[in-house]
Scaffold this motif. Structure first.
Motif, PDB file in Angstrom:
ATOM      1  N   PHE A  39       0.817  -1.212   0.000  1.00 19.52           N
ATOM      2  CA  PHE A  39       0.000   0.000   0.000  1.00 19.52           C
ATOM      3  C   PHE A  39       0.856   1.269   0.000  1.00 19.52           C
ATOM      4  CE2 PHE A  39      -2.796  -3.203   1.840  1.00 19.52           C
ATOM      5  CZ  PHE A  39      -3.958  -2.989   1.107  1.00 19.52           C
ATOM      6  N   ALA A  40       2.182   1.120   0.017  1.00 23.18           N
ATOM      7  CA  ALA A  40       3.063   2.282   0.089  1.00 23.18           C
ATOM      8  C   ALA A  40       2.857   3.258  -1.076  1.00 23.18           C
ATOM      9  CB  ALA A  40       4.522   1.838   0.169  1.00 23.18           C
ATOM     10  N   PRO A  41       2.735   2.799  -2.336  1.00 24.44           N
ATOM     11  CA  PRO A  41       2.502   3.766  -3.419  1.00 24.44           C
ATOM     12  C   PRO A  41       1.214   4.558  -3.241  1.00 24.44           C
ATOM     13  CG  PRO A  41       3.265   1.678  -4.318  1.00 24.44           C
ATOM     14  CD  PRO A  41       2.965   1.438  -2.871  1.00 24.44           C
ATOM     15  N   LEU A  42       0.151   3.893  -2.799  1.00 27.80           N
ATOM     16  CA  LEU A  42      -1.116   4.591  -2.556  1.00 27.80           C
ATOM     17  C   LEU A  42      -0.957   5.612  -1.432  1.00 27.80           C
ATOM     18  CD1 LEU A  42      -4.126   5.063  -2.918  1.00 27.80           C
ATOM     19  CD2 LEU A  42      -4.555   3.051  -1.473  1.00 27.80           C
ATOM     20  N   GLY A  48       1.377  12.981  -1.076  1.00 25.12           N
ATOM     21  CA  GLY A  48       1.583  13.990  -2.109  1.00 25.12           C
ATOM     22  C   GLY A  48       0.366  14.872  -2.304  1.00 25.12           C
ATOM     23  N   GLY A  49      -0.821  14.283  -2.183  1.00 28.26           N
ATOM     24  CA  GLY A  49      -2.049  15.068  -2.304  1.00 28.26           C
ATOM     25  C   GLY A  49      -2.179  16.101  -1.202  1.00 28.26           C
ATOM     26  N   ILE A  50      -1.797  15.701   0.011  1.00 26.13           N
ATOM     27  CA  ILE A  50      -1.829  16.649   1.132  1.00 26.13           C
ATOM     28  C   ILE A  50      -0.854  17.799   0.884  1.00 26.13           C
ATOM     29  CG2 ILE A  50      -1.334  16.937   3.591  1.00 26.13           C
ATOM     30  CD1 ILE A  50      -2.304  14.053   3.983  1.00 26.13           C
ATOM     31  N   LEU A  51       0.335  17.462   0.390  1.00 23.06           N
ATOM     32  CA  LEU A  51       1.320  18.504   0.079  1.00 23.06           C
ATOM     33  C   LEU A  51       0.806  19.409  -1.034  1.00 23.06           C
ATOM     34  CD1 LEU A  51       4.686  16.510   0.184  1.00 23.06           C
ATOM     35  CD2 LEU A  51       3.450  17.640   2.037  1.00 23.06           C
ATOM     36  N   GLY A  52       0.103  18.813  -1.999  1.00 25.60           N
ATOM     37  CA  GLY A  52      -0.461  19.607  -3.073  1.00 25.60           C
ATOM     38  C   GLY A  52      -1.508  20.587  -2.578  1.00 25.60           C
ATOM     39  N   VAL A  53      -2.331  20.156  -1.642  1.00 26.10           N
ATOM     40  CA  VAL A  53      -3.342  21.045  -1.052  1.00 26.10           C
ATOM     41  C   VAL A  53      -2.664  22.189  -0.307  1.00 26.10           C
ATOM     42  CG1 VAL A  53      -5.155  21.192   0.706  1.00 26.10           C
ATOM     43  CG2 VAL A  53      -5.132  19.267  -0.900  1.00 26.10           C
ATOM     44  N   MET A 143       2.000  14.570  -6.091  1.00 23.02           N
ATOM     45  CA  MET A 143       1.427  13.247  -5.885  1.00 23.02           C
ATOM     46  C   MET A 143       2.253  12.186  -6.599  1.00 23.02           C
ATOM     47  SD  MET A 143      -2.703  13.866  -6.228  1.00 23.02           S
ATOM     48  CE  MET A 143      -3.036  12.128  -5.917  1.00 23.02           C
ATOM     49  N   GLY A 144       2.631  12.478  -7.840  1.00 21.48           N
ATOM     50  CA  GLY A 144       3.343  11.491  -8.647  1.00 21.48           C
ATOM     51  C   GLY A 144       4.697  11.112  -8.088  1.00 21.48           C
ATOM     52  N   VAL A 145       5.505  12.113  -7.730  1.00 21.83           N
ATOM     53  CA  VAL A 145       6.853  11.793  -7.250  1.00 21.83           C
ATOM     54  C   VAL A 145       6.796  11.031  -5.921  1.00 21.83           C
ATOM     55  CG1 VAL A 145       7.953  13.707  -8.471  1.00 21.83           C
ATOM     56  CG2 VAL A 145       7.123  14.062  -6.159  1.00 21.83           C
ATOM     57  N   ALA A 146       5.828  11.385  -5.069  1.00 25.38           N
ATOM     58  CA  ALA A 146       5.685  10.657  -3.801  1.00 25.38           C
ATOM     59  C   ALA A 146       5.252   9.218  -4.046  1.00 25.38           C
ATOM     60  CB  ALA A 146       4.666  11.370  -2.903  1.00 25.38           C
ATOM     61  N   GLY A 147       4.385   9.025  -5.026  1.00 23.80           N
ATOM     62  CA  GLY A 147       3.947   7.676  -5.348  1.00 23.80           C
ATOM     63  C   GLY A 147       5.047   6.823  -5.952  1.00 23.80           C
ATOM     64  N   TRP A 148       5.788   7.387  -6.895  1.00 22.63           N
ATOM     65  CA  TRP A 148       6.860   6.623  -7.534  1.00 22.63           C
ATOM     66  C   TRP A 148       7.998   6.300  -6.560  1.00 22.63           C
ATOM     67  CZ3 TRP A 148       5.933   3.852 -11.429  1.00 22.63           C
ATOM     68  CH2 TRP A 148       5.070   4.265 -12.456  1.00 22.63           C
ATOM     69  N   GLY A 149       8.276   7.222  -5.643  1.00 27.73           N
ATOM     70  CA  GLY A 149       9.300   6.927  -4.638  1.00 27.73           C
ATOM     71  C   GLY A 149       8.957   5.713  -3.820  1.00 27.73           C
ATOM     72  N   ARG A 150       7.701   5.580  -3.468  1.00 28.01           N
ATOM     73  CA  ARG A 150       7.273   4.440  -2.653  1.00 28.01           C
ATOM     74  C   ARG A 150       7.050   3.182  -3.488  1.00 28.01           C
ATOM     75  NH1 ARG A 150       6.584   9.129  -0.662  1.00 28.01           N
ATOM     76  NH2 ARG A 150       6.571   9.507   1.592  1.00 28.01           N
ATOM     77  N   TRP A 151       6.810   3.344  -4.773  1.00 29.80           N
ATOM     78  CA  TRP A 151       6.778   2.178  -5.658  1.00 29.80           C
ATOM     79  C   TRP A 151       8.169   1.568  -5.744  1.00 29.80           C
ATOM     80  CZ3 TRP A 151       8.797   0.674 -10.497  1.00 29.80           C
ATOM     81  CH2 TRP A 151       8.180  -0.439 -11.077  1.00 29.80           C
ATOM     82  N   GLY A 152       9.176   2.418  -5.819  1.00 36.43           N
ATOM     83  CA  GLY A 152      10.554   1.933  -5.806  1.00 36.43           C
ATOM     84  C   GLY A 152      10.883   1.210  -4.518  1.00 36.43           C
ATOM     85  N   ALA A 239      15.907   5.637   1.797  1.00 40.62           N
ATOM     86  CA  ALA A 239      16.758   6.347   0.847  1.00 40.62           C
ATOM     87  C   ALA A 239      16.233   6.198  -0.577  1.00 40.62           C
ATOM     88  CB  ALA A 239      18.188   5.827   0.946  1.00 40.62           C
ATOM     89  N   VAL A 240      15.702   5.028  -0.910  1.00 34.56           N
ATOM     90  CA  VAL A 240      15.111   4.823  -2.232  1.00 34.56           C
ATOM     91  C   VAL A 240      13.953   5.797  -2.452  1.00 34.56           C
ATOM     92  CG1 VAL A 240      13.753   3.225  -3.637  1.00 34.56           C
ATOM     93  CG2 VAL A 240      15.806   2.417  -2.490  1.00 34.56           C
ATOM     94  N   VAL A 241      13.104   5.945  -1.439  1.00 40.64           N
ATOM     95  CA  VAL A 241      11.973   6.866  -1.546  1.00 40.64           C
ATOM     96  C   VAL A 241      12.454   8.290  -1.813  1.00 40.64           C
ATOM     97  CG1 VAL A 241      10.054   7.947  -0.293  1.00 40.64           C
ATOM     98  CG2 VAL A 241      10.460   5.496  -0.057  1.00 40.64           C
ATOM     99  N   GLU A 242      13.364   8.768  -0.984  1.00 44.46           N
ATOM    100  CA  GLU A 242      13.780  10.171  -1.058  1.00 44.46           C
ATOM    101  C   GLU A 242      14.561  10.477  -2.334  1.00 44.46           C
ATOM    102  OE1 GLU A 242      12.977  12.656   0.683  1.00 44.46           O
ATOM    103  OE2 GLU A 242      12.224  11.904   2.587  1.00 44.46           O
ATOM    104  N   TRP A 243      15.493   9.613  -2.701  1.00 42.98           N
ATOM    105  CA  TRP A 243      16.304   9.898  -3.882  1.00 42.98           C
ATOM    106  C   TRP A 243      15.511   9.724  -5.166  1.00 42.98           C
ATOM    107  CZ3 TRP A 243      20.130  12.929  -3.692  1.00 42.98           C
ATOM    108  CH2 TRP A 243      20.994  12.974  -2.595  1.00 42.98           C
ATOM    109  N   THR A 244      14.563   8.806  -5.174  1.00 41.90           N
ATOM    110  CA  THR A 244      13.686   8.691  -6.345  1.00 41.90           C
ATOM    111  C   THR A 244      12.884   9.968  -6.521  1.00 41.90           C
ATOM    112  OG1 THR A 244      13.505   6.276  -6.129  1.00 41.90           O
ATOM    113  CG2 THR A 244      11.792   7.394  -7.399  1.00 41.90           C
ATOM    114  N   GLU A 245      12.332  10.489  -5.426  1.00 44.30           N
ATOM    115  CA  GLU A 245      11.578  11.744  -5.493  1.00 44.30           C
ATOM    116  C   GLU A 245      12.454  12.881  -6.016  1.00 44.30           C
ATOM    117  OE1 GLU A 245       8.409  11.015  -1.811  1.00 44.30           O
ATOM    118  OE2 GLU A 245       9.951  12.564  -1.655  1.00 44.30           O
TER     119      GLU A 245
END
Length: 256
Positions: A39-42, A48-53, A143-152, A239-245
């Motif tokens: 569920f990490a990507p979701l 990311g949505g909260i940050l966008g708001v 939203m996208g970068v936060a999602g892809w970081g957690r997909w990684g 680190a994967v999450v942050e550097w991917t973002e």
């Protein structure tokens, strides 16, 4: 049967939110943490949505874009309790040690070294400056970068060995992940780029770059840490999450 599936899914999602963020989850809920990485990507999309708001609200108030970008990135750290940024610092301290056998020992030390501090500063500078240079579709991009970081992160958890018998990320390896776990989150994230194109057809290059670049950067980041250490730990997952973002934001700036 359907209600049981929905209830189980919500229980897992709530556990994932409780683990990966500081969002309030009632302590009386019976949370099941087994397999929450799927569920990490979701959860990344939610963060990311909260940050966008937050970013949109500050824009309406007239705050300059550089300050908005800094507030958005710092808000992300607050929302996650610094969980992933801590992994960046510990991983950097470990990789700075020439003796590969001592790297895990250094990473387990709670004290932050010089290389960890430098890595955190470099990461935050990259994210803030790159986000500042993105003046359109910021809500969907956050939203996208936060999602892809957690997909990684999900790929790293399922694909590579865990290097320590215990640790804050060890329980992730106890769960079994199927190809469907990757595909459904992949489709979810790719659809976000589709929405971006529908809302703003002129942004097709950035939207495509977010999808293709997100996949590539997430996979390569996890593979690089695995190559350096021979596997992963809870710190490298962060680190994967942050550097991917950060790297994905830099790519999107280039494409805009």
């Amino acid at each position: 049967m359907l209600l049981q599936v929905i209830r189980k899914t919500l229980t897992k999602l709530s556990a994932g939110i409780a683990f990966y963020t500081c969002l309030p989850i009632p302590h009386t809920w019976n949370l099941d943490f087994n397999g929450i990485a799927r569920f990490a990507p979701l959860i990344g999309l939610i963060v990311g949505g909260i940050l966008g708001v937050i970013d949109l609200g500050l824009q309406i108030l007239g705050m300059p874009i550089l300050t908005r970008s800094a507030v958005a990135i710092i808000s992300g750290i607050i929302l996650t309790g610094g969980l992933h940024l801590d992994g960046v610092m510990d991983t950097a301290d470990g990789l700075a040690v020439p003796d590969q056998k001592r790297r895990l020992e250094v990473m387990s030390d709670s004290a932050t070294g010089a290389f960890g501090a430098m890595a955190a500063i470099a990461l935050l500078l990259l994210k803030i400056t790159a986000l500042t240079d993105l003046d359109s579709d910021r809500f969907l991009i956050l939203m996208g970068v936060a999602g892809w970081g957690r997909w990684g992160q999900l790929v790293a958890i399922a694909r590579y060995p865990y290097l320590k018998p215990t640790g804050k990320g060890a329980f992730h390896k106890e769960a079994k992940y199927s190809i469907w776990d990757f595909i459904q989150s992949l489709l979810l994230l790719v659809s976000l780029s589709g929405i971006q194109i529908l809302l703003n057809p002129e942004s097709w290059l950035v939207a495509s770059g977010m999808a293709i670049g997100g996949i590539a950067i997430a996979l390569l980041t996890g593979a690089w840490f695995n190559r350096c250490l021979g596997g992963h730990t809870g710190d490298t997952y962060g680190a994967v999450v942050e550097w991917t973002e950060a790297l994905l934001l830099c790519l999107l700036v280039t494409l805009e």
